[in-house]
Design a protein around this motif. Structure first.
Motif, short mmCIF file in Angstrom:
data_model
loop_
_atom_site.label_atom_id
_atom_site.label_comp_id
_atom_site.label_asym_id
_atom_site.label_seq_id
_atom_site.Cartn_x
_atom_site.Cartn_y
_atom_site.Cartn_z
N ARG A 150 0.79 -1.33 0.12
CA ARG A 150 0.00 -0.10 0.07
C ARG A 150 0.82 1.12 -0.05
N VAL A 179 1.43 5.06 -1.76
CA VAL A 179 1.11 6.46 -2.78
C VAL A 179 2.33 7.27 -2.84
N PHE A 180 2.64 7.50 -4.26
CA PHE A 180 3.86 8.51 -4.55
C PHE A 180 3.15 9.75 -5.01
N GLU A 181 3.47 10.99 -4.50
CA GLU A 181 2.81 12.23 -4.76
C GLU A 181 4.25 12.95 -5.31
N GLY A 182 4.47 13.26 -6.60
CA GLY A 182 5.53 13.90 -6.80
C GLY A 182 6.84 13.36 -6.53
N ARG A 208 0.23 -1.15 6.56
CA ARG A 208 0.13 0.48 6.69
C ARG A 208 0.27 1.00 5.46
N LEU A 209 -0.38 2.22 5.18
CA LEU A 209 -0.33 2.93 4.23
C LEU A 209 0.99 4.04 4.25
N VAL A 210 1.68 3.59 3.05
CA VAL A 210 2.94 4.55 3.02
C VAL A 210 2.98 5.58 2.00
N ALA A 211 3.11 6.72 2.45
CA ALA A 211 3.13 8.06 1.58
C ALA A 211 4.28 8.66 1.33
N CYS A 212 4.59 9.03 0.06
CA CYS A 212 5.88 9.52 -0.22
C CYS A 212 5.64 10.85 -1.26
N VAL A 213 6.04 11.89 -0.55
CA VAL A 213 5.73 13.20 -1.21
C VAL A 213 6.98 13.96 -1.31
N GLY A 214 7.10 14.29 -2.55
CA GLY A 214 8.41 14.99 -3.39
C GLY A 214 9.67 14.32 -3.08
N THR A 215 9.88 13.14 -2.67
CA THR A 215 10.94 12.45 -2.14
C THR A 215 11.73 12.19 -3.58
N ILE A 249 14.90 7.96 -2.60
CA ILE A 249 14.66 7.74 -0.85
C ILE A 249 13.84 6.32 -1.06
N VAL A 276 12.04 3.57 1.55
CA VAL A 276 11.20 3.64 2.76
C VAL A 276 10.64 2.14 2.84
#
Lengths: 496, 496
Positions: B319, B321-324, B336-343, B346, B348
């Motif tokens: 699960r 989500v990539f954002e940027g 768990r939900l893993v969210a990467c923003v602007g990385t 990287i 995780v």
């Protein structure tokens, strides 16, 4: 110059010296996701320190000294879905409060209007100090000084706002163009400017004629209402009707949902402040400088800015290990170990059900992220794994195909509704405190290390009759385990 | 040229055409922490795809065609603490295997020696294909081709290694300087070079005379033993004694712990390979090129390299989500939900009890990180929250001051030991399958949605008599809840 109310001023200088803090706690922002969620937003969280931002805001006016009398009991305006937690948190502060519960979200102008109407209804015309509930202010004394100055102008019929001298061309704030200089470092407000683009923001900072809008307003209740009546009569009328037809027990005010549904949604800035610079404005605006280490904590980057760092610029909260990391912020909320290796300018927020890893320079994109998560109907957009209830909370610690395990904590005196489920049976094991269990026609006590079984379809109730928290492990078993498989037969919190 | 065994060669060309895969599975590396831990290391994990790296290694030789007969039953050398899981995983592959259990860690040379001795003890002199259990190879056919070439040289008494033409000046590999060219793109080995510094590595790559050492060796059992006897007689003697005085049932070989304790610890490279280039070397070395998408998965950066990426260079597992985000790798193992923003760049890795956030260029520093965590005695260095046992596994899903909640999964036929606890009572709720419970002198069955209570001090046993997995939720209650409060009265896995 000392500002004197001109002859055009319709509003007389009030003799009232009473200040009422009005805390605007209706926000449901998700810019601090995953800690902040729609059902448990930023103001209810201990973003900096142990107390929640709301609690810190409530405590902020205590110790205020000056020519004005401050009302120890603030007015707090919050949303229906946050009412119980707001009440609980304020109770823990040890102060009383009047809580106005908004039946729907309508932004800040209606919230302030409800507070003003409640004050006027008490045959009073106090000076409101309207404060967002989710900001951080390092130097409380400097805040008090600014408010004392502001209250002087407010008493004379001005709408006063606190402005912050900008330190960078931030595009996340509204700006105030300052006009004629007044006493005590105050200025007339020339105009309000909405969040500018980067280039314009840089020009504003260079011009040294623009301050950030802190969102803190100081204004007499009658002055606000008069201005609003002229600028948005519809909002004024609908708020008045909602309050008139609502319910109140003195401490809890519930505007009428049907009337409040008619209230147009808008912010204090848009509704009033952007109109007060003009010649035919209903009143004058003044801005007083706030130099108190203010932050709106509007992003994880802003939170990192506001916190104390180690020599490498890192901030750790909870079980965190940094190895070769710089200017990073890591926060472990669920007890897990968070390890950052070689990261630079990275924020890591680890919660029970979601972890965010963001580059600090992209912290503003979290709004977009949460919108995407919501579109995909992932529950992590709106709720935490730990769900607050009037009686305490539950935490869904495990789930499988046909079972679910919850840890349930009931506060002393807390009482779940009398209920039954059509699709699940429940096993309860008490691991702390004492439970009073109703099962069918029986009632009995269970203490630590004792258990019971609630078959499918049997009405039951869990209560904490003791003086310490009750904690149980509940194993649910059945084909459908949704929260909506609940028939509430009786509820002391008005939910049945 | 076709290499012909010279007259100096003490070892005759063997007529043996049998190949035995030897899988070296004794590693306990933590460079892929937090997924890989000392008690559940990399080879047992599905780093790429669903199967574990060990299972992928076992499957890798199937379908091998050529002039040699391959033994379907590999020899696997593993550590005592990983024996049950290794056996389970191999069983799921549907192949038989001979498992040699090392009583202590002694690096790769003794492991290969034990395998060679076991082969010779069967009156055989097969060609061993020694493979690390934790590498990834994309093109199995190319591997088979390389092994077929290598086996030809091995048959003639050479020690053969597979070499990989370097694509970057990696400092994490050993290098092989290639000598005289042979048939089929093979080369004589001029010398082995240990992991070089960055500058030297760059020179090696530029020179085009150096290949990476893949760690895959092809050598006849007798050739290996002869070389070892000359180069490290102590290791040869101690391994021989350990095997002779050990136990074996044909499929499970257990060298004698006392004898094995005397075995010096060393790698295949140090012990033998670095000595085979010289004039008085006990045998000759050949390197065959491997162009098969090989990776040692030696860091999270290497894993990212080996995986399929989206157009922005991102890799998501679970699960996520990539954002940027760009060139990032995120993996959610615990749901768990893993969210990467602007990385950017990287990694995780989110597990039940620990989350790693690392800059890819610092992926090698994870070894140092784990050493630090171990120093601080954090359990996350060595164990997972989910702990494997011969009968299945348990997962500690929650713990408080005087209680702990475990999810226990027992495989069909699995049987926990007959045990008792001095400091804790246990509540069991069956949520899947059927349990056979022994409690004191009683024995009874529990099916889904039934529960029982095991008071403190009462002997008890949990078994799965059924054909599907048994899953229970156990709530432990007591003043001390450590795993060591267990008195084992009887155990079918030899642990009492």
């Amino acid at each position: 110059m000392e500002y004197a109310a001109s002859s055009e001023d319709a509003i007389a200088i009030s003799s009232c010296r009473r200040i009422v803090p009005v805390i605007l706690a209706g926000g449901s922002g998700t810019r601090l996701w995953p800690m902040s969620r729609e059902q448990f937003p930023k103001q209810l969280i201990g973003v900096i320190g142990h107390d929640s931002l709301l609690q810190a805001t409530v405590a902020r006016m205590s110790g205020f000294k000056g020519d004005f009398d401050i009302d120890a009991q603030p007015i707090i305006v919050c949303g229906e879905e946050h009412r119980f937690t707001t009440e609980q948190q304020v109770r823990l502060c040890g102060v009383g409060a009047t809580i106005i519960v908004e039946p729907a979200r309508r932004d800040t102008a209606p919230a302030l209007t409800l507070a003003a109407l409640a004050i006027i209804a008490d045959d009073d015309d106090a000076i409101m100090v309207a404060m967002p509930s989710d900001h951080s202010i390092a130097d409380v004394h400097a805040l008090h000084d600014a408010i004392a100055i502001a209250a002087g102008y407010a008493q004379r019929g001005m709408i006063v706002t606190l402005g912050v001298a900008p330190t960078r061309p931030d595009t996340g704030f509204g700006y105030i163009r300052i006009g004629e200089a007044l006493d005590h470092g105050a200025h007339m407000i020339e105009r309000f400017v909405e969040k500018p683009a980067a280039e314009l923001a840089a020009q504003y900072v260079a011009a040294q004629r623009y301050w950030w809008n802190s969102g803190i307003f100081i204004v007499r209740a009658s002055v606000w209402l008069d201005a609003l009546r002229q600028l948005n009569g519809e909002m004024h009328a609908a708020c008045t009707a909602a309050l008139k037809e609502g319910k109140s027990d003195g401490h809890l005010i519930r505007p009428c949902p049907n009337q409040f549904a008619r209230v147009p949604s808008d912010s204090i800035d848009y509704t009033v402040m952007e109109h007060i610079g003009g010649a035919d404005a209903p009143c004058k605006g003044v801005v007083v400088q706030l130099a108190a280490g203010w932050s709106d904590l509007g992003s994880w980057d802003a939170v990192w800015e506001a916190m104390e760092k180690d020599t490498l610029g890192n901030v750790a909260s909870g079980r965190v290990v940094f190895e070769g990391a710089t200017s990073s912020y890591a926060r472990s909320e669920g007890g897990r170990l968070v390890a950052c290796v070689g990261t630079a300018n990275i924020v890591v927020i680890d919660t029970d059900d979601a972890v965010l890893v963001a580059d600090r320079s992209h912290a503003q994109d979290i709004k977009r992220l949460v919108a995407r998560i919501r579109e995909e109907h992932a529950p992590e957009a709106e709720t935490h794994r730990k769900v607050r209830r009037p009686w305490g909370y539950f935490d869904s610690i495990e789930h499988g195909a046909r079972y679910q395990v919850k840890r349930i904590v009931v506060e002393p005196g807390g009482r779940l509704s009398l209920q039954l489920h059509h699709h699940r049976a429940e096993h309860w094991v008490v691991v702390r405190g004492t439970a009073l269990v109703t099962r069918g026609d029986d009632q009995f006590l269970l203490s630590e290390n004792e258990s019971t079984f609630i078959p499918l379809g049997v009405r039951h109730r869990l209560e904490n009759p003791g003086k310490v928290q009750l904690e149980i492990i509940e194993v649910q078993s059945g084909a459908y385990l949704g929260e909506d498989d609940i028939v509430r037969l009786d509820d002391c919190y008005g939910r049945s």
